[in-house]
Design a protein around this motif. Structure first.
Motif, PDB file in Angstrom:
ATOM      1  N   GLN A 145       0.825  -1.212   0.000  1.00  0.00           N
ATOM      2  CA  GLN A 145       0.000   0.000   0.000  1.00  0.00           C
ATOM      3  C   GLN A 145       0.859   1.262   0.000  1.00  0.00           C
ATOM      4  O   GLN A 145       0.341   2.370   0.133  1.00  0.00           O
ATOM      5  CB  GLN A 145      -0.920   0.005   1.237  1.00  0.00           C
ATOM      6  N   GLY A 146       2.168   1.089  -0.120  1.00  0.00           N
ATOM      7  CA  GLY A 146       3.069   2.237  -0.162  1.00  0.00           C
ATOM      8  C   GLY A 146       3.468   2.758   1.210  1.00  0.00           C
ATOM      9  O   GLY A 146       3.965   3.885   1.332  1.00  0.00           O
ATOM     10  N   LEU A 147       3.267   1.938   2.255  1.00  0.00           N
ATOM     11  CA  LEU A 147       3.565   2.377   3.625  1.00  0.00           C
ATOM     12  C   LEU A 147       4.887   1.840   4.144  1.00  0.00           C
ATOM     13  O   LEU A 147       5.218   2.029   5.319  1.00  0.00           O
ATOM     14  CB  LEU A 147       2.437   1.930   4.564  1.00  0.00           C
ATOM     15  N   GLY A 148       5.657   1.185   3.284  1.00  0.00           N
ATOM     16  CA  GLY A 148       6.896   0.549   3.725  1.00  0.00           C
ATOM     17  C   GLY A 148       7.897   1.512   4.323  1.00  0.00           C
ATOM     18  O   GLY A 148       8.546   1.213   5.334  1.00  0.00           O
ATOM     19  N   GLU A 149       8.041   2.695   3.705  1.00  0.00           N
ATOM     20  CA  GLU A 149       9.039   3.655   4.197  1.00  0.00           C
ATOM     21  C   GLU A 149       8.675   4.173   5.589  1.00  0.00           C
ATOM     22  O   GLU A 149       9.556   4.392   6.433  1.00  0.00           O
ATOM     23  CB  GLU A 149       9.159   4.830   3.215  1.00  0.00           C
ATOM     24  N   ILE A 150       7.397   4.364   5.846  1.00  0.00           N
ATOM     25  CA  ILE A 150       6.955   4.827   7.171  1.00  0.00           C
ATOM     26  C   ILE A 150       7.244   3.750   8.212  1.00  0.00           C
ATOM     27  O   ILE A 150       7.761   4.035   9.307  1.00  0.00           O
ATOM     28  CB  ILE A 150       5.465   5.181   7.152  1.00  0.00           C
ATOM     29  N   ILE A 151       6.926   2.502   7.880  1.00  0.00           N
ATOM     30  CA  ILE A 151       7.204   1.388   8.787  1.00  0.00           C
ATOM     31  C   ILE A 151       8.699   1.272   9.040  1.00  0.00           C
ATOM     32  O   ILE A 151       9.149   1.098  10.183  1.00  0.00           O
ATOM     33  CB  ILE A 151       6.655   0.080   8.191  1.00  0.00           C
ATOM     34  N   CYS A 152       9.482   1.384   7.979  1.00  0.00           N
ATOM     35  CA  CYS A 152      10.928   1.288   8.078  1.00  0.00           C
ATOM     36  C   CYS A 152      11.484   2.390   8.984  1.00  0.00           C
ATOM     37  O   CYS A 152      12.377   2.146   9.813  1.00  0.00           O
ATOM     38  CB  CYS A 152      11.536   1.399   6.677  1.00  0.00           C
ATOM     39  N   PHE A 153      10.958   3.589   8.848  1.00  0.00           N
ATOM     40  CA  PHE A 153      11.427   4.714   9.666  1.00  0.00           C
ATOM     41  C   PHE A 153      11.270   4.417  11.151  1.00  0.00           C
ATOM     42  O   PHE A 153      12.208   4.579  11.936  1.00  0.00           O
ATOM     43  CB  PHE A 153      10.654   5.990   9.304  1.00  0.00           C
ATOM     44  N   PHE A 154      10.095   3.955  11.548  1.00  0.00           N
ATOM     45  CA  PHE A 154       9.849   3.723  12.969  1.00  0.00           C
ATOM     46  C   PHE A 154      10.560   2.475  13.491  1.00  0.00           C
ATOM     47  O   PHE A 154      11.084   2.472  14.612  1.00  0.00           O
ATOM     48  CB  PHE A 154       8.344   3.635  13.238  1.00  0.00           C
ATOM     49  N   ALA A 155      10.585   1.420  12.680  1.00  0.00           N
ATOM     50  CA  ALA A 155      11.190   0.167  13.135  1.00  0.00           C
ATOM     51  C   ALA A 155      12.696   0.289  13.331  1.00  0.00           C
ATOM     52  O   ALA A 155      13.250  -0.203  14.324  1.00  0.00           O
ATOM     53  CB  ALA A 155      10.881  -0.954  12.147  1.00  0.00           C
ATOM     54  N   PHE A 156      13.368   0.955  12.377  1.00  0.00           N
ATOM     55  CA  PHE A 156      14.822   1.058  12.443  1.00  0.00           C
ATOM     56  C   PHE A 156      15.313   2.388  12.994  1.00  0.00           C
ATOM     57  O   PHE A 156      16.508   2.559  13.206  1.00  0.00           O
ATOM     58  CB  PHE A 156      15.417   0.827  11.047  1.00  0.00           C
ATOM     59  N   GLY A 157      14.383   3.312  13.204  1.00  0.00           N
ATOM     60  CA  GLY A 157      14.735   4.604  13.772  1.00  0.00           C
ATOM     61  C   GLY A 157      14.394   4.669  15.251  1.00  0.00           C
ATOM     62  O   GLY A 157      15.137   4.149  16.088  1.00  0.00           O
ATOM     63  N   PRO A 158      13.269   5.293  15.612  1.00  0.00           N
ATOM     64  CA  PRO A 158      12.934   5.464  17.035  1.00  0.00           C
ATOM     65  C   PRO A 158      12.931   4.174  17.846  1.00  0.00           C
ATOM     66  O   PRO A 158      13.435   4.161  18.978  1.00  0.00           O
ATOM     67  CB  PRO A 158      11.532   6.081  16.971  1.00  0.00           C
ATOM     68  N   LEU A 159      12.395   3.094  17.308  1.00  0.00           N
ATOM     69  CA  LEU A 159      12.333   1.861  18.098  1.00  0.00           C
ATOM     70  C   LEU A 159      13.719   1.238  18.293  1.00  0.00           C
ATOM     71  O   LEU A 159      14.131   0.951  19.422  1.00  0.00           O
ATOM     72  CB  LEU A 159      11.388   0.854  17.435  1.00  0.00           C
TER      73      LEU A 159
END
Length: 301
Positions: A145-159
């Motif tokens: 659905q084009g949400l991969g970059e948002i998921i990637c940001f949170f998973a590998f960034g803040p979390l």
């Protein structure tokens, strides 16, 4: 393009399937989080750091392997000859290999939580794993659905960065959160770059990646802003007092940023030429994060 891929030596296909350079994505959040902890709290537990790195690599291996399995189910990887499923022809075996990596990685995180007598780190990593599954796994497939970059940001960034910091302290930090923004952006950059060369396959499989939605020309322009953002952000965090001035060493990664933006601008609509852009993005990720963490370490010595 397909003919060239088939003619590649099997050993190169295996190396492309394993993706050794991509594992900096697992390493750098832990490095940066631990570096911030060292500067702020003057602590560094080598055993925890090494265990976390090994666990993070195993968990990323699970994500990469399982993504090959899930993509095989949708048919999007039909022309991807370096897919582990296509290389082995044994989807079930690949699926369970991925699960083994996940279990082994989570056991490492569980060991850290046990040593700390605190479940916080494993809770954070389980949340990150859940996001990783939702990216490609059924029934979610949010990447489609084009949400991969948002998921990637949170998973590998803040979390991930917060988990790296917490594993050393264990407390929370505004500086760690600020650093996680930089790490999250450059990690998402890699995923964003991976779409340029596979637009036709994505459309055929019904995947609405950002590049499918925008087109390659607009995507190339957005990439320039996306890439450039990490440098003024780093300077802003220095001026606000969240980062030590030594973190401006990360600006030494600028040559790779220029190289990436020029390369994609010139070749965005030529799949064979633009397919290597994600590896330039990996270089930006590696050097910017390595030098960002080094800046914290130097300031803390």
């Amino acid at each position: 393009m397909t003919t060239k891929q088939i003619s590649r030596p099997k050993s190169k296909l295996w190396m492309a399937a394993i993706k050794p350079p991509m594992y900096s994505v697992a390493i750098m959040p832990i490095w940066v989080g631990s570096a911030v902890a060292f500067t702020e709290k003057r602590v560094f537990n080598l055993t925890i750091f090494a265990t976390f790195l090994a666990a993070a690599i195993l968990i990323l291996a699970w994500e990469n392997i399982s993504n090959d399995v899930f993509d095989a189910e949708t048919g999007i990887d039909i022309n991807k000859h370096h897919s582990l499923v296509n290389l082995t022809g044994k989807k079930t075996l690949v699926f369970w290999l991925g699960n083994f990596c996940l279990i082994a990685g989570l056991l490492g995180i569980l060991a850290i939580a046990t040593w700390q007598n605190d479940p916080t780190v494993i809770i954070i990593i389980l949340l990150s794993c859940a996001l990783g599954y939702m990216y490609q796994g059924p029934p979610f497939r949010l990447g489609y659905q084009g949400l991969g970059e948002i998921i990637c940001f949170f998973a590998f960034g803040p979390l991930a960065v917060s988990a790296g910091y917490y594993s050393q302290t264990p407390t929370w930090s505004i500086s760690s959160l600020a650093a996680s923004v930089i790490v999250g952006i450059v990690t998402s950059l890699i995923l964003f770059c991976s779409h340029f060369h596979q637009v036709k396959d994505d459309i055929a499989a019904g995947k609405r990646s950002p590049i499918v939605r925008l087109g390659t020309a607009k995507g190339a322009k957005l990439l320039t802003w996306f890439t450039a953002s990490i440098y003024p952000l780093t300077l802003l965090f220095v001026l606000l007092g969240f980062f030590p001035i030594w973190t401006l060493l990360s600006w030494l990664s600028l040559p790779y940023a220029f190289k990436l933006c020029r390369h994609v601008q010139h070749n965005h609509n030529q799949p064979e030429k633009v397919s290597n852009c994600k590896f330039i993005a990996v270089a930006i990720h590696f050097w910017s994060c390595l030098l960002l963490g080094l800046g914290f370490v130097i300031a803390g010595v």
